[in-house]
Design a protein around this motif. Structure first.
Motif, mmCIF file in Angstrom:
data_model
loop_
_atom_site.group_PDB
_atom_site.id
_atom_site.type_symbol
_atom_site.label_atom_id
_atom_site.label_comp_id
_atom_site.label_asym_id
_atom_site.label_seq_id
_atom_site.Cartn_x
_atom_site.Cartn_y
_atom_site.Cartn_z
ATOM 1 N N GLU A 8 10.184 5.341 43.639
ATOM 2 C CA GLU A 8 9.078 6.212 43.265
ATOM 3 C C GLU A 8 9.135 7.538 44.010
ATOM 4 O OE1 GLU A 8 4.434 5.282 42.393
ATOM 5 O OE2 GLU A 8 5.365 4.213 44.029
ATOM 6 N N VAL A 9 8.667 8.567 43.357
ATOM 7 C CA VAL A 9 8.417 9.864 43.969
ATOM 8 C C VAL A 9 6.904 9.971 44.129
ATOM 9 C CG1 VAL A 9 8.558 12.361 43.686
ATOM 10 C CG2 VAL A 9 10.444 10.904 42.901
ATOM 11 N N ILE A 10 6.449 10.224 45.359
ATOM 12 C CA ILE A 10 5.019 10.340 45.649
ATOM 13 C C ILE A 10 4.711 11.806 45.949
ATOM 14 C CG2 ILE A 10 3.117 9.584 47.119
ATOM 15 C CD1 ILE A 10 4.409 7.257 45.699
ATOM 16 N N ILE A 11 3.691 12.323 45.307
ATOM 17 C CA ILE A 11 3.243 13.695 45.531
ATOM 18 C C ILE A 11 2.014 13.604 46.424
ATOM 19 C CG2 ILE A 11 2.424 15.819 44.439
ATOM 20 C CD1 ILE A 11 3.869 14.479 41.825
ATOM 21 N N ASP A 12 2.151 13.994 47.688
ATOM 22 C CA ASP A 12 1.087 13.900 48.679
ATOM 23 C C ASP A 12 0.268 15.182 48.674
ATOM 24 O OD1 ASP A 12 2.129 11.430 49.588
ATOM 25 O OD2 ASP A 12 3.452 12.425 50.999
ATOM 26 N N ALA A 13 -1.062 15.049 48.620
ATOM 27 C CA ALA A 13 -1.935 16.226 48.617
ATOM 28 C C ALA A 13 -3.192 15.942 49.430
ATOM 29 C CB ALA A 13 -2.325 16.594 47.192
ATOM 30 N N PRO A 14 -3.724 16.971 50.100
ATOM 31 C CA PRO A 14 -4.986 16.814 50.828
ATOM 32 C C PRO A 14 -6.113 16.417 49.877
ATOM 33 C CG PRO A 14 -3.915 18.888 51.408
ATOM 34 C CD PRO A 14 -3.168 18.316 50.232
ATOM 35 N N SER A 15 -7.128 15.744 50.406
ATOM 36 C CA SER A 15 -8.266 15.277 49.597
ATOM 37 C C SER A 15 -8.868 16.382 48.744
ATOM 38 C CB SER A 15 -9.357 14.689 50.499
ATOM 39 O OG SER A 15 -8.896 13.528 51.132
ATOM 40 N N ALA A 16 -8.991 17.575 49.311
ATOM 41 C CA ALA A 16 -9.619 18.683 48.588
ATOM 42 C C ALA A 16 -8.824 19.104 47.354
ATOM 43 C CB ALA A 16 -9.795 19.878 49.518
ATOM 44 N N ASP A 17 -7.545 18.774 47.313
ATOM 45 C CA ASP A 17 -6.670 19.210 46.224
ATOM 46 C C ASP A 17 -6.163 18.083 45.341
ATOM 47 O OD1 ASP A 17 -6.785 21.869 47.213
ATOM 48 O OD2 ASP A 17 -5.231 21.376 48.688
ATOM 49 N N ILE A 18 -6.482 16.823 45.683
ATOM 50 C CA ILE A 18 -5.848 15.693 45.000
ATOM 51 C C ILE A 18 -6.153 15.666 43.500
ATOM 52 C CG2 ILE A 18 -7.652 13.990 45.509
ATOM 53 C CD1 ILE A 18 -3.829 13.381 45.528
ATOM 54 N N ASP A 19 -7.359 15.992 43.086
ATOM 55 C CA ASP A 19 -7.675 15.962 41.653
ATOM 56 C C ASP A 19 -6.874 17.015 40.887
ATOM 57 O OD1 ASP A 19 -9.437 13.866 42.022
ATOM 58 O OD2 ASP A 19 -11.205 15.158 42.124
ATOM 59 N N ALA A 20 -6.779 18.214 41.443
ATOM 60 C CA ALA A 20 -6.020 19.281 40.782
ATOM 61 C C ALA A 20 -4.535 18.939 40.726
ATOM 62 C CB ALA A 20 -6.241 20.608 41.498
ATOM 63 N N VAL A 21 -3.999 18.383 41.820
ATOM 64 C CA VAL A 21 -2.582 18.017 41.865
ATOM 65 C C VAL A 21 -2.299 16.895 40.869
ATOM 66 C CG1 VAL A 21 -0.837 16.922 43.343
ATOM 67 C CG2 VAL A 21 -2.161 18.860 44.193
ATOM 68 N N THR A 22 -3.171 15.902 40.831
ATOM 69 C CA THR A 22 -2.988 14.791 39.893
ATOM 70 C C THR A 22 -3.036 15.294 38.455
ATOM 71 O OG1 THR A 22 -3.897 13.200 41.468
ATOM 72 C CG2 THR A 22 -3.911 12.568 39.140
ATOM 73 N N SER A 23 -4.002 16.131 38.142
ATOM 74 C CA SER A 23 -4.110 16.679 36.781
ATOM 75 C C SER A 23 -2.875 17.492 36.409
ATOM 76 C CB SER A 23 -5.358 17.555 36.653
ATOM 77 O OG SER A 23 -6.513 16.768 36.774
ATOM 78 N N PHE A 24 -2.431 18.329 37.340
ATOM 79 C CA PHE A 24 -1.256 19.165 37.076
ATOM 80 C C PHE A 24 -0.027 18.313 36.778
ATOM 81 C CE2 PHE A 24 2.723 21.029 38.416
ATOM 82 C CZ PHE A 24 2.748 22.189 37.665
ATOM 83 N N TRP A 25 0.295 17.366 37.687
ATOM 84 C CA TRP A 25 1.516 16.584 37.526
ATOM 85 C C TRP A 25 1.428 15.626 36.350
ATOM 86 C CZ3 TRP A 25 5.944 18.171 38.908
ATOM 87 C CH2 TRP A 25 6.052 19.046 39.989
ATOM 88 N N ALA A 26 0.256 15.115 36.045
ATOM 89 C CA ALA A 26 0.103 14.268 34.861
ATOM 90 C C ALA A 26 0.437 15.081 33.607
ATOM 91 C CB ALA A 26 -1.306 13.693 34.784
ATOM 92 N N ALA A 27 -0.104 16.286 33.524
ATOM 93 C CA ALA A 27 0.174 17.145 32.367
ATOM 94 C C ALA A 27 1.636 17.597 32.352
ATOM 95 C CB ALA A 27 -0.760 18.347 32.367
ATOM 96 N N ALA A 28 2.159 17.984 33.518
ATOM 97 C CA ALA A 28 3.535 18.478 33.592
ATOM 98 C C ALA A 28 4.548 17.414 33.168
ATOM 99 C CB ALA A 28 3.846 18.956 35.012
ATOM 100 N N LEU A 29 4.254 16.143 33.477
ATOM 101 C CA LEU A 29 5.186 15.057 33.178
ATOM 102 C C LEU A 29 4.749 14.210 31.976
ATOM 103 C CD1 LEU A 29 5.996 13.935 36.821
ATOM 104 C CD2 LEU A 29 7.419 15.317 35.282
ATOM 105 N N ALA A 30 3.768 14.724 31.207
ATOM 106 C CA ALA A 30 3.275 14.025 30.011
ATOM 107 C C ALA A 30 2.879 12.589 30.335
ATOM 108 C CB ALA A 30 4.319 14.063 28.896
ATOM 109 N N ALA A 31 2.118 12.426 31.427
ATOM 110 C CA ALA A 31 1.733 11.107 31.930
ATOM 111 C C ALA A 31 0.225 10.900 31.827
ATOM 112 C CB ALA A 31 2.172 10.964 33.383
#
Length: 126
Positions: A8-31
């Motif tokens: 697995e590749v894990i994308i680590d992000a601070p709590s303040a940014d986790i929702d934005a990072v999750t949304s971005f990578w989900a959309a970027a990887l069609a997930a």
């Protein structure tokens, strides 16, 4: 001799940014994001990727990063092999360990959990 596999590749992000990072990578990887109950992870299911991809909430740590999860059927042997290649153990937690590579990049060694381990893992050591 033991077996290993990049799981697995894990994308680590601070709590303040986790929702934005999750949304971005989900959309970027069609997930589709799927929070893992009781864990700081969100699995990105169906990602256009060979390894699994997830995001991880790293709390107050201000440094976003990527890290890899590697499965092994012999934790001690794999730690010894990787230390011989220049890795450093940073922490141990029962069945898994957190290490850094020679330039300080984080990765984890975990026991086999993937259905693909028997088919896709490679034999190392000797």
């Amino acid at each position: 001799m033991h077996r290993i596999m990049l799981r697995e590749v894990i994308i680590d992000a601070p709590s303040a940014d986790i929702d934005a990072v999750t949304s971005f990578w989900a959309a970027a990887l069609a997930a589709t994001p799927h929070p893992v109950p009781g864990e700081p992870y969100v699995a990105l299911r169906g990602a256009a990727s060979l390894p699994q991809v997830a995001t991880q909430d790293i709390g107050d740590d201000p440094v976003p990063r990527f890290h890899l999860d590697i499965e092994t059927d012999d934790l001690e042997a794999e730690i010894a092999r990787l230390e011989g290649l220049g890795a450093t153990v940073r922490a141990r937690f029962g069945t898994y360990a957190v290490l850094t590579d020679p330039v300080g990049l984080l990765f984890c060694l975990l026991p086999p959990e993937s259905e693909e381990f028997a088919l896709r893992s490679a034999t190392v050591g000797g």
